[in-house]
Write a protein that holds these residues in place. Structure first.
Motif, PDB file in Angstrom:
ATOM      1  N   ALA A 193      -3.867 -11.723   8.384  1.00 22.87           N
ATOM      2  CA  ALA A 193      -2.742 -11.725   7.446  1.00 22.87           C
ATOM      3  C   ALA A 193      -1.411 -11.678   8.182  1.00 22.87           C
ATOM      4  O   ALA A 193      -0.472 -12.413   7.838  1.00 22.87           O
ATOM      5  CB  ALA A 193      -2.857 -10.544   6.487  1.00 22.87           C
ATOM      6  N   ILE A 194      -1.326 -10.868   9.209  1.00 17.37           N
ATOM      7  CA  ILE A 194      -0.087 -10.783   9.998  1.00 17.37           C
ATOM      8  C   ILE A 194       0.205 -12.122  10.664  1.00 17.37           C
ATOM      9  O   ILE A 194       1.345 -12.590  10.676  1.00 17.37           O
ATOM     10  CB  ILE A 194      -0.176  -9.640  11.035  1.00 17.37           C
ATOM     11  CG1 ILE A 194      -0.143  -8.293  10.321  1.00 17.37           C
ATOM     12  CG2 ILE A 194       0.942  -9.745  12.070  1.00 17.37           C
ATOM     13  CD1 ILE A 194      -0.459  -7.105  11.206  1.00 17.37           C
ATOM     14  N   THR A 195      -0.827 -12.758  11.198  1.00 16.96           N
ATOM     15  CA  THR A 195      -0.660 -14.068  11.838  1.00 16.96           C
ATOM     16  C   THR A 195      -0.130 -15.093  10.839  1.00 16.96           C
ATOM     17  O   THR A 195       0.803 -15.847  11.137  1.00 16.96           O
ATOM     18  CB  THR A 195      -2.003 -14.549  12.428  1.00 16.96           C
ATOM     19  OG1 THR A 195      -2.450 -13.591  13.384  1.00 16.96           O
ATOM     20  CG2 THR A 195      -1.865 -15.899  13.092  1.00 16.96           C
ATOM     21  N   ILE A 196      -0.704 -15.122   9.643  1.00 11.62           N
ATOM     22  CA  ILE A 196      -0.278 -16.084   8.622  1.00 11.62           C
ATOM     23  C   ILE A 196       1.134 -15.776   8.145  1.00 11.62           C
ATOM     24  O   ILE A 196       1.971 -16.679   8.019  1.00 11.62           O
ATOM     25  CB  ILE A 196      -1.268 -16.092   7.436  1.00 11.62           C
ATOM     26  CG1 ILE A 196      -2.600 -16.693   7.891  1.00 11.62           C
ATOM     27  CG2 ILE A 196      -0.708 -16.855   6.244  1.00 11.62           C
ATOM     28  CD1 ILE A 196      -3.735 -16.513   6.910  1.00 11.62           C
ATOM     29  N   LEU A 197       1.427 -14.506   7.885  1.00 12.90           N
ATOM     30  CA  LEU A 197       2.760 -14.138   7.403  1.00 12.90           C
ATOM     31  C   LEU A 197       3.846 -14.331   8.460  1.00 12.90           C
ATOM     32  O   LEU A 197       5.007 -14.504   8.124  1.00 12.90           O
ATOM     33  CB  LEU A 197       2.752 -12.689   6.903  1.00 12.90           C
ATOM     34  CG  LEU A 197       1.913 -12.433   5.651  1.00 12.90           C
ATOM     35  CD1 LEU A 197       1.818 -10.943   5.367  1.00 12.90           C
ATOM     36  CD2 LEU A 197       2.481 -13.180   4.453  1.00 12.90           C
ATOM     37  N   SER A 198       3.455 -14.339   9.723  1.00 14.40           N
ATOM     38  CA  SER A 198       4.415 -14.552  10.809  1.00 14.40           C
ATOM     39  C   SER A 198       4.721 -16.032  11.024  1.00 14.40           C
ATOM     40  O   SER A 198       5.639 -16.370  11.766  1.00 14.40           O
ATOM     41  CB  SER A 198       3.879 -13.956  12.114  1.00 14.40           C
ATOM     42  OG  SER A 198       3.661 -12.581  11.972  1.00 14.40           O
TER      43      SER A 198
END
Length: 112
Positions: free
Chosen positions: A93-98
């Motif tokens: 999720a962090i990767t996608i939101l970044s």
């Protein structure tokens, strides 16, 4: 390795199942010298040192111990924080939101 195998007991499921199989074979009348020899052979194949189990399961054991320690000293909040730090879904999720382009592409995909 500071664990004394003589003082440390844990369940070895394969050994328990083999013991149960021996007992069942005896009850059902299958006991013979050749079968007992095969059981002994299988038992020897299933035995391995505690240090090997500790090495092969190190990550699982360390994760369990860390979670237990955190929950005892920092209660539920600490356990949640620890769990989230080691959660692959949170990392994804962090990767996608970044990555705004990837995030927007996923949103557009959902709209269709």
């Amino acid at each position: 390795n500071s664990i004394d195998p003589e003082k440390f007991q844990y369940d070895r499921v394969c050994e328990q199942m083999l013991k149960q199989l021996r007992s069942t074979a005896k009850i059902e009348g299958y006991q013979s010298d050749s079968l007992n020899a095969e059981f002994d052979r299988l038992e020897a194949m299933l035995k391995h040192p505690l240090s090997r189990d500790l090495d092969t399961q190190r990550k699982v054991i360390a994760d369990y111990l860390a979670r237990e320690i955190v929950s005892r000293y920092y209660f539920t909040k600490g356990e949640i924080i620890y769990t989230l730090r080691n959660d692959n879904c949170v990392d994804s999720a962090i990767t996608i939101l970044s990555d705004p382009a990837r995030y927007n592409a996923l949103l557009r995909k959902q709209e269709k």
